[in-house]
Motif scaffolding. Structure first.
Motif, mmCIF file in Angstrom:
data_model
loop_
_atom_site.group_PDB
_atom_site.id
_atom_site.type_symbol
_atom_site.label_atom_id
_atom_site.label_comp_id
_atom_site.label_asym_id
_atom_site.label_seq_id
_atom_site.Cartn_x
_atom_site.Cartn_y
_atom_site.Cartn_z
ATOM 1 N N ASN A 75 0.811 -1.219 0.000
ATOM 2 C CA ASN A 75 0.000 0.000 0.000
ATOM 3 C C ASN A 75 0.846 1.272 0.000
ATOM 4 N N THR A 140 -12.180 -2.423 -1.600
ATOM 5 C CA THR A 140 -11.797 -1.949 -0.266
ATOM 6 C C THR A 140 -12.798 -2.476 0.740
ATOM 7 N N ILE A 141 -12.295 -2.969 1.862
ATOM 8 C CA ILE A 141 -13.240 -3.417 2.889
ATOM 9 C C ILE A 141 -13.949 -2.213 3.497
ATOM 10 N N ASP A 142 -13.340 -1.031 3.374
ATOM 11 C CA ASP A 142 -13.949 0.168 3.970
ATOM 12 C C ASP A 142 -15.209 0.614 3.229
ATOM 13 N N MET A 184 -12.239 -1.101 11.374
ATOM 14 C CA MET A 184 -11.572 -0.276 10.367
ATOM 15 C C MET A 184 -12.545 0.742 9.769
ATOM 16 N N GLY A 185 -11.998 1.700 9.087
ATOM 17 C CA GLY A 185 -12.798 2.779 8.496
ATOM 18 C C GLY A 185 -12.085 4.084 8.751
ATOM 19 N N ARG A 186 -11.232 4.452 7.793
ATOM 20 C CA ARG A 186 -10.409 5.649 7.989
ATOM 21 C C ARG A 186 -11.230 6.927 7.897
ATOM 22 N N GLU A 237 -12.021 3.355 13.326
ATOM 23 C CA GLU A 237 -10.656 3.819 13.633
ATOM 24 C C GLU A 237 -10.446 5.298 13.323
ATOM 25 N N ARG A 257 0.208 5.128 11.518
ATOM 26 C CA ARG A 257 -0.931 4.340 11.050
ATOM 27 C C ARG A 257 -2.123 4.644 11.942
ATOM 28 N N HIS A 284 -6.765 -6.236 11.647
ATOM 29 C CA HIS A 284 -6.668 -6.923 10.353
ATOM 30 C C HIS A 284 -7.435 -8.229 10.298
ATOM 31 N N ARG A 287 -9.720 -7.975 7.518
ATOM 32 C CA ARG A 287 -9.254 -8.092 6.130
ATOM 33 C C ARG A 287 -8.912 -9.520 5.756
HETATM 34 O O1 F6P Z 1 -8.274 0.545 3.419
HETATM 35 C C1 F6P Z 1 -8.532 -0.490 4.260
HETATM 36 C C2 F6P Z 1 -7.818 -0.378 5.557
HETATM 37 O O2 F6P Z 1 -8.230 -1.546 6.113
HETATM 38 C C3 F6P Z 1 -8.102 0.828 6.460
HETATM 39 O O3 F6P Z 1 -9.320 0.829 7.102
HETATM 40 C C4 F6P Z 1 -6.955 0.777 7.415
HETATM 41 O O4 F6P Z 1 -6.668 2.024 7.984
HETATM 42 C C5 F6P Z 1 -5.852 0.348 6.529
HETATM 43 O O5 F6P Z 1 -6.425 -0.421 5.488
HETATM 44 C C6 F6P Z 1 -4.771 -0.406 7.238
HETATM 45 O O6 F6P Z 1 -3.861 -0.858 6.316
HETATM 46 P P1 F6P Z 1 -2.419 -1.449 6.613
HETATM 47 O O7 F6P Z 1 -2.319 -1.736 8.065
HETATM 48 O O8 F6P Z 1 -2.347 -2.661 5.763
HETATM 49 O O9 F6P Z 1 -1.480 -0.395 6.203
#
Ligand code: F6P
Length: 359
Positions: A75, A140-142, A184-186, A237, A257, A284, A287
Motif C-alpha cells: 500500500n 476496499t473493505i472500507d 476499520m474505516g479511515r 478507527e 498508522r 486486520h 481483512r
Molecule cells: O483501506 C482499508 C484499511 O483496512 C483501512 O481501514 C486501514 O486504515 C488500513 O487499510 C490499514 O492498512 P495497513 O495496516 O495494511 O497499512
C-alpha cells in the motif's frame, strides 16, 4: 487478435481479490482466448523487475474461496512518488511513472487490470493519461470508493465484525461491562454502521460525526437505569471527538498508522461512568480469511466485467455496482471524492430511531 493482459492488486488486500483474479483468467481464456499474467506486489511489481506470474486456469483453480491475494499487495507503491533510499541513507522521492509504463510495454501487455481502492485508481488514472491501457476493479473493505454501491471485501468484514460484537455481547452481559470495539474505516464509518446495527450496538462512533463522549455516557447510564447493565460501543478507527483529531500509532516501522481511538474512548468512559470498561481492536482480522459467498459473487462479476472493458478498450474506466447491474464509471469520477455516510440520511436516522447514539 490474441492479447496478453496483466493484472495487479494494489493497496491493502480484501477478501475477494483472488476471486477477481480467477474470473479474469477464466473469462479471458474461455471467451477471448487471451493470455493473463500477474504482476506481483501492486505497481511496485512493474518497477522491481520481478518476473510476472503466468496465470493459467490450473494456477487459479480453487483460489476463489481464499482470502488475501496470490499476487501480493503493497500500500505504498506509487510510481509517481517512489521513495528510494540514497547511498548516504537519506531518501529521495522520484517520479518513475515512465519506467512503469515502459515495463508494461516490455512485458508485451496489451492491457492491465488494476484492482484496488482510491489510491490504486488514482495511480491508474494518471498512468492512463500517459497512454497506458488500464481498466480498474474497485476493492476496499472500507466500502468508501465512490460511484459503486458496494465493494467486495466489505461483506466479509461486516460478517467478522458482527460476529465479534455478538461474542462481546455475551461476555459483556455476564460481567456487566461496557465493551468498546474498534473497527476499520479511515474516513467512512460503513463497517461500524452496518456491523453496529447488525450486532445490536448502543453507540456507533464514525468519522462522519465527531462524537461527544458525554452523549455516550448518558446512553450507558440510561440503559443501566432501565436494568441493562452492559453496553456495546462500536468505534471506527477514524472517529474523532468533537474538536479532537484522529488517533495514530507508529507500530509500522515508525510510519504513522491510524488506530487506537478505542483506547481513548475506553479511558474517557472509565473516567466518567460507574462501569467496568474493556476495549477490543479487531484490526486486520477484518481483512483476513475467506470471502463470504456474496463477496465471491461480486468479485467474480467484477473480474468478468473488467475483461469486457478491455475488449471494448475503455481505458481509464473501472467496473462498479449500481443496484443489481455491473456498470462502468471513469476513474477520474470515482476518485474525485470518497463515499461517506450521509449524516442526515435515512440510515443514520433509522439507527437513531432504534435508540443508537452517535455521540
Ligand atoms: O483501506 C482499508 C484499511 O483496512 C483501512 O481501514 C486501514 O486504515 C488500513 O487499510 C490499514 O492498512 P495497513 O495496516 O495494511 O497499512
Amino acid at each position: 487478435m490474441t492479447k496478453r493482459i496483466g493484472i495487479l492488486t494494489g493497496g491493502g488486500d480484501a477478501p475477494g481479490l483472488n476471486a477477481v483474479i480467477r474470473a479474469v483468467v477464466l473469462v479471458a481464456n474461455n471467451r477471448y482466448g487471451w493470455e493473463v499474467v500477474g504482476i506481483r506486489e501492486g505497481f511496485d511489481g512493474l518497477l522491481s523487475g520481478a518476473p510476472v506470474l503466468p496465470l493459467t486456469e490450473e494456477r487459479v483453480r480453487l483460489i476463489h474461496g481464499r482470502g488475501g491475494t496470490i499476487l501480493g499487495a503493497v500500500n505504498r507503491g506509487n510510481p509517481f512518488v517512489k521513495v528510494v533510499e540514497r547511498a548516504d541513507g537519506g531518501v529521495d522521492s522520484l517520479d518513475l511513472s515512465a519506467e512503469a509504463f515502459d515495463r508494461m510495454k516490455d512485458l508485451g501487455l496489451d492491457a492491465l487490470i488494476a484492482a484496488g481502492g482510491d489510491g490504486t485508481m488514482a495511480i491508474a488514472q494518471k498512468l492512463v493519461t500517459l497512454g497506458a491501457p488500464i481498466v480498474g476493479v474497485p476493492k476496499t473493505i472500507d466500502n468508501d470508493l465512490n460511484l459503486t454501491d458496494v465493494t467486495f471485501g466489505f461483506d466479509s468484514a461486516i460478517v467478522t465484525a458482527t460476529e465479534a460484537l455478538d461474542k462481546l455481547q455475551t461476555t459483556a452481559e455476564s460481567h456487566h461491562r461496557a465493551m468498546v470495539m474498534e473497527v476499520m474505516g479511515r474516513n467512512a464509518g460503513w463497517i461500524a454502521m452496518m456491523a453496529g446495527v447488525a450486532g445490536g450496538a448502543d453507540a456507533i462512533l464514525i468519522p462522519e460525526i465527531p462524537f461527544d463522549i458525554n452523549v455516550v455516557c448518558e446512553k450507558i447510564e440510561s440503559l443501566r437505569r432501565d436494568g441493562r447493565r452492559y453496553s456495546l460501543i462500536v468505534v471506527a478507527e477514524g472517529a474523532t471527538p468533537v474538536g479532537g483529531k484522529q488517533e495514530f500509532s507508529t507500530l509500522s516501522g515508525g510510519v504513522m498508522r491510524l488506530g487506537g481511538i478505542s483506547y481513548l474512548v475506553g479511558e474517557m468512559l472509565a473516567n466518567r461512568i460507574d462501569a467496568d470498561v474493556r476495549v477490543t481492536v479487531l484490526g486486520h482480522l477484518q481483512r483476513g480469511g475467506q470471502p463470504t459467498p456474496r463477496d465471491r459473487w461480486l468479485a467474480t462479476r467484477f473480474g468478468a466485467a473488467a475483461v469486457r472493458l478491455i475488449a471494448e478498450e475503455r481505458w481509464g474506466y473501472l467496473v462498479a455496482l449500481r443496484g443489481t447491474e455491473v456498470i462502468s464509471v471513469s476513474m477520474e469520477d470515482a476518485i474525485r471524492q470518497l463515499k461517506v455516510i450521509d449524516v442526515n440520511g435515512a440510515m443514520v436516522q433509522m439507527a437513531r430511531d432504534l435508540g443508537i447514539v452517535f455521540g
